[in-house]
Motif scaffolding. Structure first.
Motif, PDB file in Angstrom:
ATOM      1  N   ASP A 295       0.830  -1.206   0.000  1.00  0.00           N
ATOM      2  CA  ASP A 295       0.000   0.000   0.000  1.00  0.00           C
ATOM      3  C   ASP A 295       0.863   1.254   0.000  1.00  0.00           C
ATOM      4  N   ASP A 296       2.013   1.213   0.695  1.00  0.00           N
ATOM      5  CA  ASP A 296       2.940   2.341   0.648  1.00  0.00           C
ATOM      6  C   ASP A 296       3.430   2.575  -0.775  1.00  0.00           C
ATOM      7  N   LEU A 297       3.761   1.482  -1.462  1.00  0.00           N
ATOM      8  CA  LEU A 297       4.271   1.600  -2.829  1.00  0.00           C
ATOM      9  C   LEU A 297       3.193   2.117  -3.774  1.00  0.00           C
ATOM     10  N   ASP A 298       1.970   1.674  -3.580  1.00  0.00           N
ATOM     11  CA  ASP A 298       0.883   2.156  -4.438  1.00  0.00           C
ATOM     12  C   ASP A 298       0.644   3.646  -4.220  1.00  0.00           C
ATOM     13  N   ALA A 299       0.703   4.079  -2.970  1.00  0.00           N
ATOM     14  CA  ALA A 299       0.512   5.506  -2.682  1.00  0.00           C
ATOM     15  C   ALA A 299       1.610   6.340  -3.335  1.00  0.00           C
ATOM     16  N   LEU A 300       2.860   5.863  -3.278  1.00  0.00           N
ATOM     17  CA  LEU A 300       3.952   6.585  -3.928  1.00  0.00           C
ATOM     18  C   LEU A 300       3.771   6.579  -5.442  1.00  0.00           C
ATOM     19  N   GLY A 301       3.255   5.459  -5.980  1.00  0.00           N
ATOM     20  CA  GLY A 301       3.003   5.384  -7.415  1.00  0.00           C
ATOM     21  C   GLY A 301       1.955   6.381  -7.879  1.00  0.00           C
ATOM     22  N   ARG A 302       0.949   6.581  -7.051  1.00  0.00           N
ATOM     23  CA  ARG A 302      -0.119   7.530  -7.418  1.00  0.00           C
ATOM     24  C   ARG A 302       0.372   8.975  -7.419  1.00  0.00           C
ATOM     25  N   SER A 303       1.395   9.263  -6.622  1.00  0.00           N
ATOM     26  CA  SER A 303       1.818  10.656  -6.456  1.00  0.00           C
ATOM     27  C   SER A 303       3.132  10.983  -7.155  1.00  0.00           C
ATOM     28  N   THR A 304       3.718  10.019  -7.869  1.00  0.00           N
ATOM     29  CA  THR A 304       5.021  10.232  -8.504  1.00  0.00           C
ATOM     30  C   THR A 304       4.899  10.101 -10.015  1.00  0.00           C
ATOM     31  N   PRO A 305       5.094  11.170 -10.763  1.00  0.00           N
ATOM     32  CA  PRO A 305       5.040  11.059 -12.227  1.00  0.00           C
ATOM     33  C   PRO A 305       6.225  10.249 -12.762  1.00  0.00           C
ATOM     34  N   LEU A 306       5.984   9.555 -13.858  1.00  0.00           N
ATOM     35  CA  LEU A 306       7.043   8.817 -14.543  1.00  0.00           C
ATOM     36  C   LEU A 306       7.746   9.809 -15.481  1.00  0.00           C
ATOM     37  N   ILE A 307       9.015  10.096 -15.217  1.00  0.00           N
ATOM     38  CA  ILE A 307       9.707  11.125 -16.001  1.00  0.00           C
ATOM     39  C   ILE A 307      10.911  10.615 -16.779  1.00  0.00           C
ATOM     40  N   GLY A 338      12.110  17.794  -5.038  1.00  0.00           N
ATOM     41  CA  GLY A 338      11.034  18.222  -4.150  1.00  0.00           C
ATOM     42  C   GLY A 338      10.205  17.068  -3.617  1.00  0.00           C
ATOM     43  N   LEU A 339      10.298  15.902  -4.271  1.00  0.00           N
ATOM     44  CA  LEU A 339       9.567  14.711  -3.829  1.00  0.00           C
ATOM     45  C   LEU A 339      10.407  13.826  -2.922  1.00  0.00           C
ATOM     46  N   LEU A 340      11.662  14.212  -2.683  1.00  0.00           N
ATOM     47  CA  LEU A 340      12.602  13.373  -1.942  1.00  0.00           C
ATOM     48  C   LEU A 340      13.007  14.027  -0.624  1.00  0.00           C
ATOM     49  N   ASP A 341      13.442  13.191   0.315  1.00  0.00           N
ATOM     50  CA  ASP A 341      14.070  13.694   1.534  1.00  0.00           C
ATOM     51  C   ASP A 341      15.560  13.789   1.247  1.00  0.00           C
ATOM     52  N   THR A 342      16.039  14.972   0.975  1.00  0.00           N
ATOM     53  CA  THR A 342      17.427  15.149   0.547  1.00  0.00           C
ATOM     54  C   THR A 342      18.393  15.306   1.723  1.00  0.00           C
ATOM     55  N   SER A 343      17.886  15.158   2.958  1.00  0.00           N
ATOM     56  CA  SER A 343      18.751  15.287   4.130  1.00  0.00           C
ATOM     57  C   SER A 343      19.446  13.972   4.488  1.00  0.00           C
ATOM     58  N   VAL A 344      19.040  12.877   3.847  1.00  0.00           N
ATOM     59  CA  VAL A 344      19.563  11.565   4.242  1.00  0.00           C
ATOM     60  C   VAL A 344      21.045  11.435   3.880  1.00  0.00           C
ATOM     61  N   GLN A 350      28.226  12.615   2.069  1.00  0.00           N
ATOM     62  CA  GLN A 350      27.384  13.797   1.896  1.00  0.00           C
ATOM     63  C   GLN A 350      25.925  13.417   2.076  1.00  0.00           C
ATOM     64  N   SER A 351      25.085  14.423   2.274  1.00  0.00           N
ATOM     65  CA  SER A 351      23.647  14.203   2.206  1.00  0.00           C
ATOM     66  C   SER A 351      23.260  13.986   0.742  1.00  0.00           C
ATOM     67  N   LEU A 352      22.080  13.440   0.527  1.00  0.00           N
ATOM     68  CA  LEU A 352      21.606  13.272  -0.847  1.00  0.00           C
ATOM     69  C   LEU A 352      21.551  14.620  -1.554  1.00  0.00           C
ATOM     70  N   GLY A 353      21.074  15.631  -0.858  1.00  0.00           N
ATOM     71  CA  GLY A 353      20.983  16.953  -1.472  1.00  0.00           C
ATOM     72  C   GLY A 353      22.338  17.479  -1.907  1.00  0.00           C
ATOM     73  N   GLU A 354      23.356  17.322  -1.052  1.00  0.00           N
ATOM     74  CA  GLU A 354      24.699  17.771  -1.408  1.00  0.00           C
ATOM     75  C   GLU A 354      25.239  17.005  -2.603  1.00  0.00           C
ATOM     76  N   SER A 355      24.906  15.700  -2.688  1.00  0.00           N
ATOM     77  CA  SER A 355      25.409  14.885  -3.800  1.00  0.00           C
ATOM     78  C   SER A 355      24.766  15.255  -5.131  1.00  0.00           C
ATOM     79  N   LEU A 356      23.633  15.946  -5.088  1.00  0.00           N
ATOM     80  CA  LEU A 356      22.937  16.337  -6.319  1.00  0.00           C
ATOM     81  C   LEU A 356      23.342  17.726  -6.814  1.00  0.00           C
ATOM     82  N   GLU A 357      24.153  18.430  -6.043  1.00  0.00           N
ATOM     83  CA  GLU A 357      24.551  19.770  -6.460  1.00  0.00           C
ATOM     84  C   GLU A 357      25.312  19.718  -7.784  1.00  0.00           C
ATOM     85  N   GLY A 358      24.923  20.560  -8.718  1.00  0.00           N
ATOM     86  CA  GLY A 358      25.558  20.618 -10.024  1.00  0.00           C
ATOM     87  C   GLY A 358      24.977  19.675 -11.054  1.00  0.00           C
TER      88      GLY A 358
END
Length: 578
Positions: A295-307, A338-344, A350-358
């Motif tokens: 059910d968690d996966l289905d909820a994420l599927g409903r709210s996450t566009p395929l890009i 914006g759909l992710l927790d980038t503090s992990v 590094q945090s996920l957010g720091e690893s995505l810089e650039g």
């Protein structure tokens, strides 16, 4: 951040004390040609390689092991190669899924029973990623995952070929008499042109992306083609970084958290992931003590566009090589941060957010913005109903939309050979509205939960020009496949799930918007059928197969062994050294 001292290393407990047992360990290292200064006080890094001469996805691993070792040496450690079970997708029968848990057990015990301070896990072919990660999560030492990377795009007659997807496509055309022997031979030789995993967004690419989104790879590692020189550099970087992780005591429990698992599942949905992601995500989460349900996966599927516009869900025929050139997974995660927790935390430190810089997207047709998705929802949807009370999985973006709401008569097969013979019968009594059903193909029934779920379109319909129809199974499906296929029906038929009660001619109804899958049979009739059902004989009477069927959980629980999950009890501690 904590910092280990030399005497705190796991390997120090094997080598450091001045007693007879350590004399034996040190003398055997010297037998291998190492001087004491090569290993005393240095982190000992295990390089777990799932290479074999039959595993085409990993045929470059012998060279990559050398690259990893170079990096470990540069950082002041000592690397030792530790061969692990090579669960290849092409040749392992009856199915590689039967042996995922065996690889996980081996990985955990290799780490636990040897003087390893940290490990680099080398995998990529479908079941190797979850198998290695599950075992390493249970072992608990610092670990970093090195993905094999996808092969180069296929090519025949100037046209790109995608592994798996085009095999099914052209096989149907060959069955229809539209492809000559020479053309078939050319496609066969052109579809797999280099080392590396399937270059569609199949299970291999899905699981490598999931490992990166969980924070278990270095930034960008999952997208690099296997034969690109960047892969060699990434391998050496993994070697350097794992030594640093040992000193920093960055263990998996600090990385694989609830937030990291949700990130991984969200990214999977955005990539157009394989349906196999469901069982592996749940299995890895349960190893980490993280709650993650269908059910968690289905909820994420409903709210996450395929890009990710990558086959088989993508609309434009792009492959993983194109995805890499467009910016790779870092760019995709940046696009959807914006759909992710980038503090992990990630293995990079590094945090996920720091690893995505650039990170940047270089082709917005391959990696779409959230405002222009390939499909408005994520890759997967979870169904429930009287045919699948514990759930079933469908990939909406990869099937014809006209089947999203569909009702038709069932045509039921109890075995793969029975089904295979029927679909080649040009006089088979079947219409495009029929619902093909294959049962007894789940974890117990397959045995081992094989990839039989993409049932071939009957030749009788192919001759009429049809290329899709609704199909249902308690089996899995290759991540490179496509079509209106409902999979992972739970509980499976072989243990008495409702699918065992379905009969040819019964009406089956799919209502995807409302996430329902039902057989339109009244409860009184189902009660009569249930009372008359006779359990089939077990598939295995001894050996590993017997262990598998005694302890494997159903698809909705991840198909791990019940005694390996975190909830069963604590992992074994350090071994006694006498």
């Amino acid at each position: 951040m904590t910092t280990k001292r030399h005497e705190d290393l796991r390997s120090a407990r094997w080598f450091a004390p001045d007693d007879l047992r350590s004399f034996g360990h040190r003398s055997r290292m010297m037998q291998l040609g190492y001087a004491e200064e090569d290993f005393m006080g240095r982190p000992l890094i295990g390089v777990l390689s799932t290479w074999s001469e039959l595993n085409t996805c990993h045929s470059h691993f012998p060279e990559r092991v050398k690259d990893v070792k170079r990096g470990v040496l540069q950082a002041g450690g000592l690397a030792v190669e530790m061969p692990a079970l090579s669960v290849d997708e092409n040749y392992t029968k009856p199915t590689s899924m039967l042996y995922r848990n065996l690889l996980a057990m081996e990985t955990e015990e290799i780490i636990r029973s040897h003087p390893l301070d940290g490990v680099v896990l080398m995998g990529g072919c479908d079941k190797t990623t979850p198998g290695l990660v599950m075992g390493a999560l249970s072992a608990g030492v610092p670990m970093i995952y090195l993905p094999a990377g996808p092969m180069l795009r296929g090519n025949y007659a100037g046209k790109p070929l995608g592994s798996g997807s085009d095999a099914w496509k052209y096989w149907d055309e060959r069955r229809a008499g539209n492809i000559s022997d020479a053309e078939w031979s050319g496609i066969q030789g052109g579809i797999a042109r280099s080392a590396g995993t399937c270059m569609t967004m199949g299970t291999a690419a899905t699981m490598m992306a999931i490992a990166e989104a969980m924070g278990l790879t270095l930034p960008g590692a999952s997208s690099i083609p296997a034969v690109d020189s960047a892969h060699q550099r990434m391998s050496a970087h993994c070697g350097r970084r794992i030594v640093e992780m040992v000193w920093e005591d960055v263990t998996p429990n600090r990385i694989v958290t609830t937030e990291a698992m949700r990130n991984a599942a969200t990214v999977a949905m955005a990539t157009g992931c394989s349906t196999n992601a469901v069982v592996h995500l749940i299995a890895m989460a349960r190893r980490a003590g993280v709650e993650l349900s269908l059910d968690d996966l289905d909820a994420l599927g409903r709210s996450t566009p395929l890009i990710a516009n990558v086959r088989p869900s993508g609309a434009s025929g792009y492959l993983m090589e194109d995805f890499y050139y467009a910016g790779g997974l870092r760019a995709l995660m940046k696009q959807m941060q914006g759909l992710l927790d980038t503090s992990v935390l990630t293995v990079s430190g590094q945090s996920l957010g720091e690893s995505l810089e650039g990170a940047r997207v270089y082709n917005e047709d391959v990696i779409r913005p959230l405002s222009n998705p390939v499909y408005k929802e994520g890759s997967l949807a979870i169904l429930r109903g009287n045919l699948c009370p514990d759930g079933a999985v469908i990939k909406p973006a990869a099937c014809d939309p006209r089947f999203h709401v569909h009702q038709g008569p069932a045509l039921v097969f109890d075995s793969y050979p029975e089904m295979k013979a029927a679909v080649e019968d040009e006089d088979l009594a079947i219409t495009p509205d029929h619902v093909m059903v294959l049962r007894n193909a789940g974890p117990h029934g397959g045995p081992g939960f094989p990839e039989w779920g993409m049932l071939p379109i009957p030749k009788a319909l192919i001759k009429q020009g049809h290329r899709d129809m609704l199909r249902i199974s308690d089996a899995r499906m290759s991540g490179t496949s496509y079509g209106a296929c409902i999979l992972h029906v739970a509980p499976e038929a072989h243990i008495g799930g409702p699918l065992a009660l379905l009969k040819t001619g019964d009406t089956v109804r799919l209502d995807l918007p409302n996430r329902r899958l039902d057989m339109l049979v009244d409860e009184a009739e189902l009660t009569r059928r249930r009372a008359a059902w006779v359990a089939p004989e077990p598939r295995f009477q001894r050996g590993y197969g017997h262990l598998f069927t005694q302890h494997v959980t159903q698809a909705d629980k991840g198909c791990d062994f019940d005694f390996l999950e975190t909830a069963f009890g604590p992992a074994a501690g350090e071994p006694d050294i006498f």
